[in-house]
Design an enzyme around this catalytic site. Structure first.
Site, PDB file in Angstrom:
ATOM      1  N   ASP A 119       9.921  -7.496   0.522  1.00  0.00           N
ATOM      2  CA  ASP A 119      11.123  -6.680   0.391  1.00  0.00           C
ATOM      3  C   ASP A 119      12.321  -7.573   0.672  1.00  0.00           C
ATOM      4  O   ASP A 119      12.176  -8.776   0.895  1.00  0.00           O
ATOM      5  CB  ASP A 119      11.082  -5.462   1.326  1.00  0.00           C
ATOM      6  N   SER A 153       0.993  -6.505  -2.145  1.00  0.00           N
ATOM      7  CA  SER A 153       1.323  -5.152  -1.688  1.00  0.00           C
ATOM      8  C   SER A 153       0.296  -4.575  -0.731  1.00  0.00           C
ATOM      9  O   SER A 153       0.502  -3.501  -0.181  1.00  0.00           O
ATOM     10  CB  SER A 153       1.465  -4.210  -2.894  1.00  0.00           C
ATOM     11  N   SER A 335      -1.582   0.284   1.771  1.00  0.00           N
ATOM     12  CA  SER A 335      -0.736  -0.716   1.113  1.00  0.00           C
ATOM     13  C   SER A 335       0.624  -0.765   1.799  1.00  0.00           C
ATOM     14  O   SER A 335       0.902   0.006   2.728  1.00  0.00           O
ATOM     15  CB  SER A 335      -0.583  -0.376  -0.374  1.00  0.00           C
ATOM     16  N   TYR A 336       1.484  -1.631   1.323  1.00  0.00           N
ATOM     17  CA  TYR A 336       2.784  -1.857   1.963  1.00  0.00           C
ATOM     18  C   TYR A 336       3.566  -0.547   2.058  1.00  0.00           C
ATOM     19  O   TYR A 336       3.770   0.133   1.049  1.00  0.00           O
ATOM     20  CB  TYR A 336       3.576  -2.892   1.165  1.00  0.00           C
ATOM     21  N   PRO A 337       4.000  -0.164   3.281  1.00  0.00           N
ATOM     22  CA  PRO A 337       4.577   1.176   3.461  1.00  0.00           C
ATOM     23  C   PRO A 337       6.063   1.290   3.165  1.00  0.00           C
ATOM     24  O   PRO A 337       6.627   2.370   3.325  1.00  0.00           O
ATOM     25  CB  PRO A 337       4.300   1.466   4.946  1.00  0.00           C
TER      26      PRO A 337
END
Length: 862
Positions: A119, A153, A335-337
């Site tokens: 991110d 991810s 997975s990536y939150p």
């Protein structure tokens, strides 16, 4: 053999990734900072055999702050913070020595692969890591590429291996957008916060907040809560009337009909409709209809929806929910939150995560049926171009995760299964009636196929009795027609879930920062969380927002911050210049700040109505050294002493209790001393209110008590009560607490280490003599005769608390924040470190630890 350095965002993440890439064939050791581990293995990279070193940081390596004097509130005009105040990048956590650690591990490496979170914040950390590591890496040859970025991810074998096979480059534009946001928030937030905190805390004593903070995102967030509060306060209930009819379907059952007009607000008109219908004996069927309808399965799960559900259904605050989700991610369960996307890409393997759940005791049957019959493609949602929606990556149970993480994991998993399930189908059966001239309706829903509601039962269509068979022209006996008088009700206070929705709608914050902004307004005492996780503004929060509206509504409205967020996103996309956006935004807020300062009287008028002036607040406690009159102790945050005669305010240590200290006075300024305490098992120390705010010696800083005072002869000072260097922190000194008897304590004057010792001793004092082994000050202890540990009838003993075998058995080390003794550890940690006492009178040298043995106190630490 060349070396590849790989860096992840957290130690647990580094271990998981290294384990996947090395297939478990790796060696591990702790790095020099004691927090981050280094995992090493050999493998292939760029077509050659190399040595891989996988390690991590702990979030941001650096943080932005002002230089020197600009961090001192009293010496700088807040207006200077907008442009004149220089900033610098400092280590986010100096204790971790992260820059040095990265340089040690990166020295001599040939390549670096960045495994930071994918991110904008992760991109920013990438460049923080590169700034530390690139200068010590081997130089590139012939323009070879040495910096790589892994994008992933989830922590699964497939995702990690694919990321390693498709390495890219870090995105400098996204990193710049984070730099811009950090600088804007620092300069704008600090300028407004410093001004209004100093202005209002200098005038009012019961604000009950240690900081009157302003934030470009925080303040509009508070504005939403206060706007709802104002609607509630200004709401005036209106009376309305509803015509309710009931007909007999058969002998044992009646149907309640809904009036097609719904309600009327005129009593006479309502009575007229009642008079027109109440004499009717039969209700005639005007029409019947049966329609098959569908309740859509949910969109794929993104961060904002997860936070909404966590608050409204699971009772978890957004900050706590986000932290829990991050732990589930680093452990490989989801997975990536952090994602804004609600649409799965076409090539996403939906069956893989679904197969992971095929044997789960709670939903195995549903999953197996979906896999056998074929999954339904998820609904098309929004593709933000960041990460796929939040997805469970492997199966787990409550026993495995624990209660709180399990509840969030269970919801994420059920939501995912629901997205690949079929819609819920039901039959809506409606009968339209006429009673006299008025029309009524009765509607019943009957489930045909439960679809996704089988896995999300709280979304299911409620079970209802079926309607009797009938057709147009049939009649039913009227059982009752009556008029119900009701009142409109005000809206309730915003829930966290509703606030999150408003913030997302108006572009306030990001999916990652929304929980932080909500947590901030709670921490500042601007709102309180009530039952149902509803946010009720406090007087302080209400007055601040009303004050902003009175002076400059754009400070609290979401419009200006939403525009700034759009500009930051343009920087991230490479469509806007970083310097231009930064300069323009700061110029706008600088003008607003000057107008705010000039117009502060408008907000002050509101403050005067709600809060009490300093002189009228608090209770007399200790005497001022200047006028010798009593100063008032103001207990509300921030706790402080105020002398109304001198019109002076003195800050005090927070988060503890304050009381008068035996009416003793400071030898320097004649102020009466006060005693601060964190509790019976914690720390306590005396302090002079004047010295605490105006350090008397050059080697002292503002906020130091008597336990850090270097006065050479004062009986309360470090010089007279200090014993030796703290066993845990670098700069602390263990100081005797002379007020703690008969449960005597020695506490560090820097960290929260506390040693409880010599319980029930009559007297303990610090001797002028020092230990021959470690040069720590000796303690002279007069024991209770009935409980003396000494041989025979002896009650007095002089010895070193570190070295004396008699004293070693009488010491119990704790952290002040905890009630549990520290675990005893093996010998050897911190071997040979000095025990500096700070300044002592002549004849009392600094204490040093003996190099050939471990002290009794230090042995408590692993």
């Amino acid at each position: 053999m060349k070396t590849v350095l790989m860096v992840a965002e957290k130690p647990s993440l580094a271990q998981s990734i290294a384990k996947i890439l090395s297939r478990g064939n790796m060696s591990s050791h702790k790095g020099l900072n004691g927090t981050c581990s280094v995992h090493e293995y050999t493998g292939t990279f760029a077509g050659q055999q190399v040595r891989f070193k996988m390690t991590s940081v702990c979030g941001h390596v650096m943080t932005l702050d002002f230089l020197g004097k600009y961090n001192k509130w009293d010496k700088v005009d807040p207006a200077e913070l907008f442009s004149q105040a220089p900033t610098e990048k400092k280590e986010a956590n100096p204790k971790l020595n992260m820059v040095k650690f990265l340089q040690v591990e990166g020295k001599g490496c040939d390549y670096i692969v960045l495994w930071l979170d994918c991110d904008k914040e992760g991109e920013n950390i990438c460049f923080e890591v590169l700034d530390a590591v690139l200068p010590v890496m081997n130089p590139a040859h012939g323009g070879d590429k040495t910096v790589f970025r892994a994008r992933f991810s989830s922590i699964t074998d497939t995702d990690i291996c694919n990321a390693m096979a498709r390495l890219g480059e870090p995105d400098h534009n996204e990193a710049l957008s984070v730099d811009a946001r950090q600088e804007l928030d620092l300069r704008i937030g600090c300028a407004f916060t410093r001004f209004q905190t100093k202005y209002f805390q200098g005038k009012y004593g019961d604000l009950d907040s240690s900081l009157i903070s302003f934030g470009p995102c925080q303040t509009p967030t508070l504005g939403f809560c206060v706007e709802r509060h104002d609607r509630i306060q200004s709401f005036k209930p209106e009376t309305y009337w509803v015509l309710q009819a009931k007909v007999n379907a058969d002998k044992d059952r009646s149907l309640l009909l809904d009036w097609d007009r719904v309600r009327v607000f005129d009593r006479e008109i309502a009575q007229m409709f009642l008079n027109m219908t109440k004499l009717e004996k039969e209700a005639q069927v005007e029409a019947t209809s049966k329609k098959e309808k569908a309740k859509q399965r949910p969109l794929a799960l993104n961060t904002v929806e997860m936070l909404r559900v966590a608050s409204s259904s699971l009772g978890m605050g957004p900050q706590h929910a986000m932290q829990t989700a991050e732990r589930l991610y680093t452990q490989g369960y989801i997975s990536y939150p952090r994602t804004e996307t609600t649409h799965y890409p076409e090539n996403f393997d939906l069956k893989g995560p679904l197969r992971q759940q095929a044997n789960h005791p709670y939903w195995a049957d549903t999953v197996k049926r979906l896999l056998a019959e074929g999954i339904n493609r998820p609904r098309k949602g929004h593709d933000a171009g960041d990460h796929p929606p939040i997805t469970p990556m492997r199966s787990a149970t409550e026993a495995e995760l624990g209660s709180e993480p399990w509840r969030l994991y269970e919801y994420i998993t059920r939501h995912f299964i629901a997205t690949v399930s079929y819609d819920c189908k039901y039959l809506q059966n409606t009968i339209s009636f006429r009673i006299g001239p008025e029309h009524f309706t009765c509607t019943v829903k009957t489930v045909i196929s439960p679809g996704f509601t089988e896995i999300m039962p709280w979304q299911s269509v409620p079970l209802e009795e079926s309607l009797p068979p009938c057709q147009r022209g049939d009649t039913f006996p009227v059982a009752e027609v009556k008029l119900l008088e009701k009142q409109t009700s005000p809206p309730d206070y915003l829930t966290e879930a509703e606030l999150i929705t408003l913030m997302e709608k108006h572009g306030i914050g990001t999916d990652a920062s929304i929980p932080v902004h909500i947590n901030n307004i709670c921490q500042r005492n601007y709102v309180v969380v009530e039952s149902g996780r509803r946010l009720k503004p406090t007087n302080l929060g209400i007055v601040l927002v009303h004050g902003y509206y009175k002076i400059d509504a754009e400070l609290v409205l979401p419009t200006i911050r939403s525009a700034v967020e759009k500009q930051l996103n343009l920087i991230a996309q490479g469509k806007a210049d970083y310097r231009q956006v930064l300069g323009h935004t700061l110029d706008v807020f600088k003008r607003k700040f000057h107008y705010f300062v000039d117009s502060i009287a408008g907000m002050d008028e509101l403050m005067e109505v709600s809060f009490s002036p300093l002189a009228a607040t608090g209770k007399p406690l200790s005497r001022c050294g200047k006028c010798h009159r009593f100063m008032k102790y103001i207990q509300a945050k921030p706790s402080r002493l105020h002398c109304s005669h001198c019109d002076e305010t003195y800050t005090l240590p927070q988060n503890g209790t304050i009381k008068l200290y035996k009416e003793l006075r400071c030898p320097l300024d004649d102020f009466e001393l006060v005693l601060w305490s964190s509790g019976s098992r914690g720390k306590s120390y005396p302090l002079c209110p004047y010295c605490y705010n105006h350090p008397p010696f050059r080697d002292m800083k503002k906020g130091m008590g008597c336990n850090e005072c270097t006065h050479p002869t004062c009986q309360h000072s470090l010089s007279m009560l200090g014993i030796g260097q703290c066993v845990e922190c670098e700069n602390g000194v263990l100081v005797l607490d002379p007020t703690s008897g008969p449960k005597w304590k020695v506490a560090c004057n820097k960290c929260n280490v506390v040693a409880h010792c010599f319980e029930n001793a009559h007297r303990v004092r610090v001797s002028s003599e020092t230990c021959g082994s470690c040069e720590a000050a000796l303690l002279d202890v007069d024991f209770n005769k009935a409980k003396s540990p000494l041989l025979g009838d002896e009650t007095q003993h002089v010895g070193c608390v570190f070295c004396d075998p008699v004293f070693q058995e009488l010491v119990e080390l704790r952290h002040a924040a905890s009630c549990h003794p520290m675990h005893r550890g093996g010998p050897g940690r911190r071997q040979g470190r000095g025990r500096g006492r700070g300044r002592r009178p002549a004849g009392k040298p600094s204490a040093r630890r003996p190099k050939d043995k471990m002290s009794a106190l230090a042995a408590y630490f692993v």
